[in-house]
Design an enzyme around this catalytic site. Structure first.
Site, PDB file in Angstrom:
ATOM      1  N   PRO A 118       0.826  -1.226   0.000  1.00 56.83           N
ATOM      2  CA  PRO A 118       0.000   0.000   0.000  1.00 56.83           C
ATOM      3  C   PRO A 118       0.855   1.269   0.000  1.00 56.83           C
ATOM      4  O   PRO A 118       1.852   1.351   0.701  1.00 56.83           O
ATOM      5  CB  PRO A 118      -0.802  -0.109   1.297  1.00 56.83           C
ATOM      6  N   GLU A 119       0.464   2.231  -0.811  1.00 57.61           N
ATOM      7  CA  GLU A 119       1.115   3.531  -0.816  1.00 57.61           C
ATOM      8  C   GLU A 119       0.077   4.567  -0.384  1.00 57.61           C
ATOM      9  O   GLU A 119      -1.047   4.218  -0.024  1.00 57.61           O
ATOM     10  CB  GLU A 119       1.675   3.844  -2.209  1.00 57.61           C
ATOM     11  N   ARG A 156      21.704  16.038  -0.843  1.00 59.78           N
ATOM     12  CA  ARG A 156      21.886  14.586  -0.963  1.00 59.78           C
ATOM     13  C   ARG A 156      22.570  14.257  -2.280  1.00 59.78           C
ATOM     14  O   ARG A 156      22.591  15.066  -3.182  1.00 59.78           O
ATOM     15  CB  ARG A 156      20.538  13.875  -0.895  1.00 59.78           C
TER      16      ARG A 156
END
Ligand SMILES: [Zn+2]
Length: 269
Positions: free
Chosen positions: A2-3, A153
């Protein structure tokens, strides 16, 4: 797995079934999905449920006039459903919460085949809730702030998008679909992205989430069921024509996860 859209559908279901209801009885069939203990969960009997919220992939159930909070995560195969109060135990049912609202009894069940999901009783917001980044649906995305964080990043954008501290609720499918919409290569380095590209990714996320939720009926995302039509544009469509330019969609593994992309629209710089 599930997202955000599936968890949002679960939230809407739980809110409809539980908000304003009084918990009559809790039954824990399998304590492995419950933290800290089955006893802590059954002890919410008698409490009234105030509201059901979501942040990323976490659900939060607030009780009225009670410092305890329930958190729930669907893990890989978790699912909430409701039945009549006296319905028999479902297959894979791990927790049963019987409630009453306006005299009407109903039973809310937590099903989980693989049991990576969790139902947590906490006294205050647990770290997994507070350490989450902005939720694209609930909070919106500040593209400028996201651009700053990404510049610090050096990962690929595809890997960075799955970090829940950066964006809450984004999983593999949402990342793939929104990068395609934004015409950004999944291999693009986060520190090389322009603000315009980050804005396009933010718009792509919003569009993908809205489209996925709109394509579903009921509280459970239909595409979780095998055989249901996919609401996605390129996910799991290797070799199919790109909906924009007709180039064949390619599959690659980035950061250990399957990724789909159009080599023309999402050309690496
Ligand atoms: Zn294309």
């Amino acid at each position: 797995m599930p997202e955000l859209p599936e968890v949002e559908l679960a939230r809407r279901g739980l809110a409809r079934w539980l908000a304003g209801a009084t918990v009559e009885h809790v039954r824990v069939w399998d304590a492995r999905v419950v933290k800290p203990s089955a006893k802590a969960l059954t002890a919410i009997g008698g409490a009234r449920i105030a509201r059901v919220e979501r942040r990323g992939k976490w659900l939060r159930v607030a009780l009225a006039n009670d410092e305890r909070v329930l958190f729930a995560h669907l893990g890989m195969t978790g699912e909430w459903m409701q039945t009549k109060g006296d319905a028999p135990r479902e297959r894979f049912e791990r927790v049963r919460i019987d409630v009453r609202r306006n005299g009407r009894a109903r039973s809310v069940r937590y099903l989980d085949m693989r049991m990576f999901g969790r139902v947590v009783v906490a006294k205050e917001d647990i770290a997994s809730w507070t350490e989450l980044g902005p939720d694209p649906l609930a909070d919106g995305i500040d593209a400028r702030a996201l651009h700053e964080k990404l510049r610090a990043r050096k990962k690929t954008i595809k890997e960075a998008m799955l970090d829940q501290r950066l964006l809450a609720g984004v999983g593999n499918i949402l990342a793939i679909e929104s990068l395609w919409r934004a015409r950004v290569s999944p291999r693009a380095r986060t520190n090389a992205l322009t603000l315009a590209e980050v804005r396009a990714i933010a718009r792509g996320l919003g569009a993908t989430i809205r489209r996925t939720i709109a394509a579903q009926k009921g509280e459970r995302a239909a595409y979780v069921n095998a055989g249901a039509p996919s609401p996605f544009l390129i996910y799991d469509l290797k070799g199919e024509p790109c909906p924009r330019c007709k180039t064949s969609i390619e599959r690659a593994v980035i950061g250990g996860r399957s990724t789909y992309f159009c080599p023309t629209c999402q050309r690496a710089r």
